[in-house]
Structures are given as C-alpha cells and as structure tokens.
Motif scaffolding. Structure first.
Motif, PDB file in Angstrom:
ATOM      1  N   LEU A 107      -8.022 -19.202  18.397  1.00 19.45           N
ATOM      2  CA  LEU A 107      -6.717 -19.062  18.035  1.00 19.45           C
ATOM      3  C   LEU A 107      -6.449 -20.564  17.691  1.00 19.45           C
ATOM      4  O   LEU A 107      -5.376 -20.701  16.757  1.00 19.45           O
ATOM      5  N   VAL A 110      -7.152 -20.565  13.942  1.00 14.28           N
ATOM      6  CA  VAL A 110      -6.175 -20.024  13.151  1.00 14.28           C
ATOM      7  C   VAL A 110      -4.957 -20.662  12.984  1.00 14.28           C
ATOM      8  O   VAL A 110      -4.278 -20.704  12.118  1.00 14.28           O
ATOM      9  N   GLY A 140      -0.872 -16.927  15.898  1.00 12.47           N
ATOM     10  CA  GLY A 140      -1.783 -17.411  16.605  1.00 12.47           C
ATOM     11  C   GLY A 140      -1.227 -17.967  17.989  1.00 12.47           C
ATOM     12  O   GLY A 140      -1.936 -17.850  19.057  1.00 12.47           O
ATOM     13  N   ARG A 144      -2.098 -16.517  21.803  1.00 10.37           N
ATOM     14  CA  ARG A 144      -2.611 -17.542  22.575  1.00 10.37           C
ATOM     15  C   ARG A 144      -1.797 -17.626  23.845  1.00 10.37           C
ATOM     16  O   ARG A 144      -2.320 -17.692  25.087  1.00 10.37           O
TER      17      ARG A 144
END
Length: 159
Positions: A107, A110, A140, A144
């Motif tokens: 993440l 990303v 992202g 997250r």
C-alpha cells in the motif's frame, strides 16, 4: 525514533489528538482536502503565484484537522477503528504480523506511485496522471485504513 514517529510528534499527535483524529469528520475532511490541494496547485495556470494562498489554506487545514473535532473515546466507526489501528501500528510494530507488513508495504508502494503520478500531472498540467495519481493515493489510503482497522479489531479482541 522513526521518521513517522518524529512527524507525529512534530504534528502534536498526543493521545488526545489521536482520539480527535479518529473522529470520522477528521478522516473524511482530510480526504476532501486532496481535490482542494489539486485545485489550488492547478490554479497556478489561472492566477499565477496567488495559487500559493490556496495551497497555504489547505496546508493549514491539514495541520489543524487532527485537533479540531471531538474526541472518539470508543471507536465504533470504520474510520475511527482505522485511526486507532494506525496509532497501534505506529507505536508498537510488534503487533503487526508478517502478512500485514507485506500488505502495508504494498500500500505504501501504491501510494508513492500515485503521489509521483499526481506530482507529474500537476507539474505538467496533464489531467490523466493527475486524476490517476490521485485515485491511487485515495484507494491506497482507504485500503490502508481498512487494514489498520482490522489490526485494531484483532488487538481489541485479543484483550
């Protein structure tokens, strides 16, 4: 002390600030700041250096944001659980297992890719990298927060 912990300390992220930041209004208004920042930077094409006034307003809001909403003592919303999980992740990495660490790294990748595209789009005033980059950043970050909320739930269930 890690870079993120130093940043949190510099931003005044006390226990009370984390509780206030866990307020869903804090989370969602931070997301709302993304298109406002894009607009402020993009506006340089129309207003020149005056665009910095808009950028400054968004930055002031992002600094003040974790401190202005009522505190969440018991996280029940998706956003609040995610922020409580973020605090756990930041201050006690031993709670994060290998799978969760791999996903967090993915993440971050990303988000960094999205941010790079976003910056490129804003520098070049190109729509597609700006929109695609912002989309990667937002997706992202949402993913997250979701994973950090799961971390919080696991920690809470474990007692």
């Amino acid at each position: 002390m890690s870079v993120l912990k130093r940043y949190a300390a510099a931003a005044g992220m006390t226990d009370e600030a984390w509780k206030r930041h866990a307020n869903p209004w804090s989370v969602w208004t931070r997301f709302a700041a993304i298109p406002l920042m894009i607009l402020a930077v993009w506006s340089r094409a129309w207003v020149g250096w005056w665009c910095l006034a808009g950028v400054a307003l968004v930055v002031v809001w992002l600094v003040a944001n974790p401190h202005v909403f009522p505190a969440v003592e018991r996280p029940e919303s998706w956003a609040a659980k995610g922020i409580y999980g973020e605090k756990l992740w930041l201050y006690d990495r031993s709670l994060v297992d290998g799978d969760h660490r791999r996903v967090q790294r993915l993440l971050v990748a990303v988000g960094v890719t999205g941010f790079a595209l976003l910056v490129w789009g804003l520098v070049a005033l190109q729509v597609w990298p700006t929109v695609f980059g912002a989309t990667l950043v937002v997706l992202g970050q949402l993913w997250r927060i979701d994973r950090l909320g799961q971390l919080y739930e696991r920690h809470r269930a474990a007692g």
